[in-house]
Design an enzyme around this catalytic site. Structure first.
Site, PDB file in Angstrom:
ATOM      1  CB  SER A 142      -0.844  -0.041   1.279  1.00 40.74           C
ATOM      2  OG  SER A 142      -1.375   1.229   1.586  1.00 40.74           O
ATOM      3  CE1 TYR A 155      -4.768  -1.711   4.644  1.00 41.00           C
ATOM      4  CE2 TYR A 155      -3.361   0.184   4.217  1.00 41.00           C
ATOM      5  CZ  TYR A 155      -4.145  -0.856   3.747  1.00 41.00           C
ATOM      6  OH  TYR A 155      -4.305  -1.043   2.400  1.00 41.00           O
TER       7      TYR A 155
HETATM    8  P1  NDP Z   1     -11.803  -4.913  -0.874  1.00 43.45           P
HETATM    9  O1  NDP Z   1     -12.370  -4.643   0.481  1.00 43.45           O
HETATM   10  O2  NDP Z   1     -12.598  -4.601  -2.085  1.00 43.45           O
HETATM   11  O3  NDP Z   1     -11.276  -6.385  -0.978  1.00 43.45           O
HETATM   12  C1  NDP Z   1     -10.635  -7.028   0.092  1.00 43.45           C
HETATM   13  C2  NDP Z   1     -10.673  -8.501  -0.172  1.00 43.45           C
HETATM   14  O4  NDP Z   1     -10.016  -9.188   0.892  1.00 43.45           O
HETATM   15  C3  NDP Z   1     -12.088  -9.009  -0.262  1.00 43.45           C
HETATM   16  O5  NDP Z   1     -12.204  -9.681  -1.482  1.00 43.45           O
HETATM   17  C4  NDP Z   1     -12.229  -9.938   0.936  1.00 43.45           C
HETATM   18  O6  NDP Z   1     -13.006 -11.061   0.541  1.00 43.45           O
HETATM   19  C5  NDP Z   1     -10.793 -10.319   1.226  1.00 43.45           C
HETATM   20  N1  NDP Z   1     -10.573 -10.635   2.652  1.00 43.45           N
HETATM   21  C6  NDP Z   1     -10.629  -9.798   3.707  1.00 43.45           C
HETATM   22  N2  NDP Z   1     -10.409 -10.486   4.840  1.00 43.45           N
HETATM   23  C7  NDP Z   1     -10.207 -11.775   4.474  1.00 43.45           C
HETATM   24  C8  NDP Z   1      -9.957 -12.973   5.200  1.00 43.45           C
HETATM   25  N3  NDP Z   1      -9.853 -13.002   6.536  1.00 43.45           N
HETATM   26  N4  NDP Z   1      -9.788 -14.120   4.505  1.00 43.45           N
HETATM   27  C9  NDP Z   1      -9.886 -14.125   3.158  1.00 43.45           C
HETATM   28  N5  NDP Z   1     -10.136 -13.032   2.413  1.00 43.45           N
HETATM   29  C10 NDP Z   1     -10.303 -11.867   3.085  1.00 43.45           C
HETATM   30  O7  NDP Z   1     -10.436  -4.071  -0.888  1.00 43.45           O
HETATM   31  P2  NDP Z   1      -9.390  -3.725  -2.012  1.00 43.45           P
HETATM   32  O8  NDP Z   1      -9.628  -4.464  -3.261  1.00 43.45           O
HETATM   33  O9  NDP Z   1      -9.283  -2.259  -2.030  1.00 43.45           O
HETATM   34  O10 NDP Z   1      -8.060  -4.264  -1.298  1.00 43.45           O
HETATM   35  C11 NDP Z   1      -7.333  -5.380  -1.742  1.00 43.45           C
HETATM   36  C12 NDP Z   1      -5.911  -5.251  -1.228  1.00 43.45           C
HETATM   37  O11 NDP Z   1      -5.317  -4.076  -1.757  1.00 43.45           O
HETATM   38  C13 NDP Z   1      -5.816  -5.132   0.302  1.00 43.45           C
HETATM   39  O12 NDP Z   1      -4.689  -5.832   0.757  1.00 43.45           O
HETATM   40  C14 NDP Z   1      -5.633  -3.646   0.505  1.00 43.45           C
HETATM   41  O13 NDP Z   1      -4.957  -3.364   1.695  1.00 43.45           O
HETATM   42  C15 NDP Z   1      -4.790  -3.294  -0.705  1.00 43.45           C
HETATM   43  N6  NDP Z   1      -4.794  -1.898  -1.070  1.00 43.45           N
HETATM   44  C16 NDP Z   1      -5.924  -1.255  -1.497  1.00 43.45           C
HETATM   45  C17 NDP Z   1      -5.861   0.070  -1.902  1.00 43.45           C
HETATM   46  C18 NDP Z   1      -7.029   0.811  -2.420  1.00 43.45           C
HETATM   47  O14 NDP Z   1      -6.896   2.035  -2.683  1.00 43.45           O
HETATM   48  N7  NDP Z   1      -8.172   0.206  -2.620  1.00 43.45           N
HETATM   49  C19 NDP Z   1      -4.620   0.818  -1.839  1.00 43.45           C
HETATM   50  C20 NDP Z   1      -3.500   0.046  -1.374  1.00 43.45           C
HETATM   51  C21 NDP Z   1      -3.607  -1.247  -1.017  1.00 43.45           C
HETATM   52  P3  NDP Z   1     -14.084 -11.774   1.546  1.00 43.45           P
HETATM   53  O15 NDP Z   1     -14.790 -10.702   2.277  1.00 43.45           O
HETATM   54  O16 NDP Z   1     -14.931 -12.598   0.667  1.00 43.45           O
HETATM   55  O17 NDP Z   1     -13.261 -12.651   2.421  1.00 43.45           O
END
Ligand code: NDP
Length: 252
Positions: A142, A155
């Site tokens: 991130s 985070y």
């Molecule tokens: P979302 O909230 O859209 O997606 C997060 C995903 O993580 C979901 O698909 C969720 O699926 C999964 N998840 C969360 N907890 C668990 C768990 N315990 N076990 C399995 N799966 C899990 O967020 P983003 O797409 O924005 O984020 C994806 C990644 O990118 C993250 O690591 C985030 O920190 C990183 N990121 C995002 C940024 C942004 O601007 N959006 C910027 C920088 C980094 P489900 O609920 O089905 O388990």
């Protein structure tokens, strides 16, 4: 050089947001994609979408904070396709509070999801990748792998740690032909950041003002880097930390 025909890719949190954006890229490049996440309805919809792109796809239920669930992942994938070539550690959460309001249990939940899980999953796929003669691990950091933020102590610690974990794994496994790299997305429009926009006043204006590209990213902006780091094109790239941020991290 970029084609992934016959390769098997696991994307944690591949059922939405950035994970699904990368999954679409991998699928278009020819990979078979495993969508590994908790929400089964979202995973089913993601698999259907990847199949519509012409890819083979499989949903495997996974909670990255549960060691038994992680242990079940590799057997489920190899039972279906006999191999596992690419792991994308993308699942992640944020709990937005300053340190003095964050409960220890909340700290642990964020660290377990964003950092410890990446270690456990990398450890789980290593024997298969070594046996196959190589593999690719892509860790999603991130901007908070680089910067601090008052509202994100856990985070930031998890995403900073993920970069150092990337370098340690890359060093350890380079001779096994396993490349481990990190991608640092800038501000991408997903469920996660829609919630952040509600919780952090002025965030939308800050992102638009500070991002040289002048826009939020979209999940498909991460597809190209995922294909590069999953393919032969990156066979001599390891331990790298690649921002995909419209320039956010290079401008004061
Ligand atoms: P979302 O909230 O859209 O997606 C997060 C995903 O993580 C979901 O698909 C969720 O699926 C999964 N998840 C969360 N907890 C668990 C768990 N315990 N076990 C399995 N799966 C899990 O967020 P983003 O797409 O924005 O984020 C994806 C990644 O990118 C993250 O690591 C985030 O920190 C990183 N990121 C995002 C940024 C942004 O601007 N959006 C910027 C920088 C980094 P489900 O609920 O089905 O388990």
């Amino acid at each position: 050089m970029f084609e992934l025909d016959g390769r098997v890719a696991v994307v944690t949190g591949g059922n939405g947001g950035i994970g699904l954006g990368m999954a679409r890229g991998l699928a278009r490049a020819g990979a078979r994609v495993v969508v590994a996440a908790r929400n089964e309805a979202k995973s089913k919809a993601a698999v259907a979408e990847l199949e519509r792109l012409g890819a083979e796809a499989l949903a495997v239920p996974l909670d990255v904070t549960d060691e038994a669930s992680i242990a079940a992942l590799v057997p489920a994938v190899t039972a279906r396709w006999g191999r596992l070539d690419i792991l994308v550690n993308n699942a992640g959460i944020n709990i937005r509070k300053p340190a003095h309001e964050l409960e220890p249990a909340e700290w642990r939940r964020v660290l377990d999801t964003n950092l410890t899980a990446a270690f456990l999953l990398a450890r789980a796929v290593y024997p298969v990748m070594k046996r196959q003669g190589g593999g690719k691990i892509i860790n999603i950091g991130s901007m908070l792998s680089i910067f601090g933020a008052a509202f994100a102590p856990a985070y930031g610690a998890s995403k900073g740690g993920l970069v150092q974990l990337t370098k340690s794994l890359a060093s350890a496994w380079a001779r096994d032909n396993i490349q481990v790299n990190a991608v640092l997305p800038g501000w991408i429009d997903t469920d996660l950041t829609r919630q952040a926009r509600r919780e952090v006043p002025g965030l939308d204006e800050l992102v638009l003002r500070r991002t040289p590209a002048g826009r939020w990213g979209v999940p498909d902006d991460l597809a190209g880097v995922a294909v590069f780091l999953a393919s032969r094109a990156s066979d001599f790239v390891t331990g790298a930390v690649i921002p995909v941020d419209g320039g956010f991290s290079i401008q004061l």
